[in-house]
Design a protein around this motif. Structure first.
Motif, short mmCIF file in Angstrom:
data_model
loop_
_atom_site.label_atom_id
_atom_site.label_comp_id
_atom_site.label_asym_id
_atom_site.label_seq_id
_atom_site.Cartn_x
_atom_site.Cartn_y
_atom_site.Cartn_z
N ASN A 38 0.79 -1.00 -0.10
CA ASN A 38 0.02 0.08 0.03
C ASN A 38 0.94 1.20 -0.03
O ASN A 38 0.50 2.32 -0.61
CB ASN A 38 -1.06 -0.01 1.27
N PRO B 63 -6.19 5.02 6.49
CA PRO B 63 -6.80 4.10 5.90
C PRO B 63 -6.34 3.53 4.46
O PRO B 63 -6.41 2.46 4.35
CB PRO B 63 -8.23 4.37 5.78
N SER B 64 -5.87 4.40 4.07
CA SER B 64 -5.10 4.28 2.57
C SER B 64 -3.88 3.34 2.71
O SER B 64 -3.60 2.41 1.63
CB SER B 64 -4.74 5.33 1.92
N TYR C 49 -5.78 -4.31 5.78
CA TYR C 49 -7.08 -4.57 5.50
C TYR C 49 -8.04 -3.23 5.66
O TYR C 49 -7.72 -2.64 6.82
CB TYR C 49 -7.59 -5.70 6.32
N LYS C 50 -8.83 -3.08 4.90
CA LYS C 50 -9.67 -1.62 5.15
C LYS C 50 -10.67 -2.05 6.07
O LYS C 50 -11.16 -1.09 6.86
CB LYS C 50 -10.20 -1.37 3.77
N CYS C 51 -11.08 -3.20 6.23
CA CYS C 51 -12.11 -3.83 7.29
C CYS C 51 -12.01 -5.10 7.87
O CYS C 51 -11.45 -5.80 6.99
CB CYS C 51 -13.67 -3.23 7.03
N ILE D 268 -12.26 -4.46 -2.41
CA ILE D 268 -11.78 -4.01 -1.08
C ILE D 268 -11.30 -5.14 -0.19
O ILE D 268 -11.71 -6.09 -0.02
CB ILE D 268 -13.00 -3.32 -0.38
N TYR E 161 -10.19 -7.20 3.01
CA TYR E 161 -10.96 -7.56 4.51
C TYR E 161 -10.34 -8.61 5.01
O TYR E 161 -9.67 -9.40 4.31
CB TYR E 161 -12.34 -7.39 4.19
N VAL F 40 -17.17 1.99 3.24
CA VAL F 40 -15.81 1.73 3.53
C VAL F 40 -14.74 2.30 2.25
O VAL F 40 -13.60 2.60 2.58
CB VAL F 40 -15.69 -0.04 3.27
N GLN F 41 -15.28 2.06 0.97
CA GLN F 41 -14.61 2.77 0.04
C GLN F 41 -14.15 4.03 0.20
O GLN F 41 -12.91 4.62 -0.08
CB GLN F 41 -15.28 2.43 -1.45
N SER G 225 -11.58 4.26 3.00
CA SER G 225 -10.47 3.87 2.70
C SER G 225 -9.60 4.54 1.72
O SER G 225 -8.32 4.44 1.63
CB SER G 225 -10.43 2.21 2.55
N THR G 226 -10.30 5.27 0.72
CA THR G 226 -9.45 6.11 -0.02
C THR G 226 -9.59 7.51 0.47
O THR G 226 -9.11 8.37 -0.45
CB THR G 226 -10.38 6.06 -1.43
#
Length: 619
Positions: A48, A496-497, A501-503, A530, A532, A592-593, A596-597
């Motif tokens: 990332n 978050p980026s 894992y985003k969630c 995404i 997870y 979440v999108q 996370s972005t």
């Protein structure tokens, strides 16, 4: 600068090891110093960081990314200077043979002496003056310090050898015959320099332009230490920005000119002053930073570091002093970050002038040049080599190809010099310790006058470089937290980026009623691309939240008994505040999108949905 919070480094490193962010390579065989493997979490975070780097630099600056060979023939690194000058000095324990990097051993010894109260202020001032110079001392200077301060081997107190130069490159041979010597590259830069001609053509012959490369490099460190900070194999991200030496302005400089950045100039260091918070525009105007393009990239580096979660109050740009500046560099600034180990270099930004292209021109015989339009036409002398292959073949037979290659690779200056000598008499040339007599029948240089509208020049290079492992560790240290209400709960708060894992998806229990919802949410996130992590273990929900916090998962989706109510919804938890909101399942992907972005923030999202405190439906 804001007050820094002290952290227990062992707690950070224990958590990183326990949750397999990374660990020593080949550990079941005892491990190898300086080699590390990234686990699932570390691998995702590193990926990332690199994705963010690509967006921030390659995409936004329209750079040309390439991927070059790691194995490098000796001649390339001979041209770059690495074969002759890529050394560190080491000291050996005269009894055990244990090796130590000389500058680090001496620095550590002097730093310990500075903590001794009985040592006079005069002596301490002398040591403080010496410390910044140690890294650039030659063997004699280092040996003098070892003797002057009675430095011994740290583990045995044995005497130390005189400093020995040790080349840091890993050597190998290329091919089955073993006749082609090569090295694992010590940096990514040379691949971009040797491909300059192709890159310039790809860019329609226009300057400025930048090439970029991400990949592994190798340095056979004498004494690897401090985890990811000093390793033998590491990932680098490097940029070579090619620019006309007569114009180092940058069209986008105004976008960073007002940034205030901690600069530690050579003058500050020489005068014993601290860092200064300086606007980049002022730094260029006062000539603290050599030119706009260099300052522009310093600004962009600063913005990248802060974007990925490095604390802006613990970033400084330290200018190389005259005794450490490379002889060919116009200016160079190290990007340093403050962590528990002190100030460490995480990258650099240098104006390397035209040194590298000049060296590769000299060694390869290729014209690695660009052209600029002239305001008025001018007359120039053009030299063309005339090589008589027939005459050379008749005279030298099996060695003819060697002689022809030698003559073809002569620089314009050397070719003219040989031509002038041949006008007086035959000339001897030496190739591989063998002499050959060259005559005017074999080689001449014809010079003609040409009227031209353009002129050739060798571009300069501005080079930002990044050590990804060091950046990753710094970012983790800067974002390490302990819950105030429970000191046993430790976690990381990454942007978050950058989060691995985003969630997380956490069914409240193993109740069969939750399985369809867990699958539905998993499928929705998978289709949206995404990342997870699902945790269906039997641990209580609090323990599972804590496990997610430890690996920096910023958000958690909890499937509970209220999920079965209409419309179906889930409890959505944020890592830092531990607060929860109630979000409909069909809006989870969007939420979440956007988070996370970083198109939105938790503060904004939490006002759009009802806060969640307890379940209504308790089965």
């Amino acid at each position: 600068m804001s007050e820094e919070k002290t952290i227990d480094r062992s707690e950070v490193e224990n958590l990183l090891k326990r949750r397999f962010f990374y660990d020593q390579s080949f550990s079941i065989y005892g491990g190898v110093n300086g080699l590390y493997d990234y686990g699932p979490v570390g691998c995702a975070i590193k990926s990332n960081i690199l994705n963010q780097w690509r967006r921030h630099f390659i995409l936004e600056e329209q750079m040309l990314e390439i991927d070059c060979s790691i194995l490098t023939p000796e001649v390339v690194l001979k041209a770059s200077g690495h074969v002759d000058r890529f050394d560190d000095f080491m000291l050996k324990d005269t009894q055990t043979g244990e090796c130590f990097r000389a500058d680090h051993l001496i620095e550590n010894h002097l730093e310990k002496l500075l903590e001794i109260k009985e040592i006079s202020d005069e002596k301490k001032s002398e040591m403080k003056r010496i410390l910044p110079q140690i890294g650039n001392m030659n063997a004699a200077g280092l040996d003098q310090l070892v003797k002057q301060y009675h430095i011994k081997a740290p583990n045995t107190n044995n005497d130390l050898s005189e400093p020995i130069a040790f080349n840091l490159m890993f050597s190998t041979t290329i091919g089955a015959t073993g006749q082609v010597k090569g090295y694992f590259r010590p940096e990514a830069a040379q691949g971009m320099f040797v491909n300059f001609k192709r890159l310039l053509e790809f860019n329609q012959g226009r300057l400025p332009f930048a090439a970029a490369q991400i990949g592994n490099a190798f340095r056979n460190e004498i004494s690897p230490r401090s985890g990811l900070l000093r390793v033998r194999e590491f990932t680098v991200a490097e940029i070579e920005h090619f620019v006309d030496p007569m114009d180092k302005t940058h069209p986008k400089f105004e976008t960073v000119a007002d940034l205030e950045i901690q600069l530690y100039s050579a003058n500050n260091q020489a005068n014993g002053e601290s860092t200064q918070l300086v606007r980049l525009g002022d730094a260029v105007r006062s000539n603290v930073i050599n030119n706009e393009t260099l300052a522009y990239f310093i600004g962009r580096i600063y913005l990248f570091f802060t974007k990925i979660g490095i604390d802006k109050t613990r970033i400084r740009f330290r200018q190389h002093m005259s005794n450490e500046m490379a002889h060919y560099a116009s200016d160079c600034w190290d990007v340093e970050c403050k962590i528990s180990y002190g100030w460490i270099e995480c990258g650099a930004c240098a104006d390397r002038s035209s040194y590298d292209l000049n060296q590769h021109i000299r060694f390869s015989g290729q014209r690695l040049t660009a052209t600029r339009q002239l305001s008025t036409a001018k007359t120039i002398l053009v030299s063309e080599k005339k090589i008589n292959s027939k005459a050379i073949g008749q005279s030298f037979r099996a060695d003819a190809s060697k002689v022809m290659q030698y003559l073809q690779n002569l620089s314009e200056h050397d070719a003219r010099s040989l031509h002038e000598k041949l006008q007086q008499a035959h000339e001897k040339i030496a190739i591989d310790d063998k002499e050959f007599i060259v005559t005017t029948a074999m080689f001449t240089v014809e010079t003609t006058e040409n009227i031209v509208q353009v002129e050739e020049f060798i571009p300069c290079v501005i080079e930002p470089t990044f050590g990804i492992g060091r950046i990753l560790y710094t970012m983790l240290e800067h974002n390490f937290k302990v819950r105030s209400q429970d000191e046993q709960r430790k976690y990381f708060t990454l942007p978050p980026s950058i989060a691995p894992y985003k969630c997380a998806i956490l069914p409240l229990s193993g109740n069969a009623e939750f399985k369809p919802f867990t699958k539905q949410i998993s499928d929705l996130l998978t289709q949206a691309g995404i990342s997870y992590k699902v945790d269906t273990s039997s641990s209580c929900i609090g323990k599972r939240y804590a496990r997610c916090d430890e690996i920096a998962i910023p958000f958690a989706v909890t499937v509970d008994f209220d999920t079965s109510l209409q419309p179906p919804s889930i409890a959505f938890r944020e890592l830092n505040s531990m607060k929860q909101i109630r979000v409909p399942i069909d809006e989870i992907v969007s939420v979440v999108q956007r988070l996370s972005t970083e198109q939105t923030t938790w503060t904004k999202i939490s006002t759009m949905y009802p806060m969640f405190t307890e379940q209504q439906n308790r089965k």
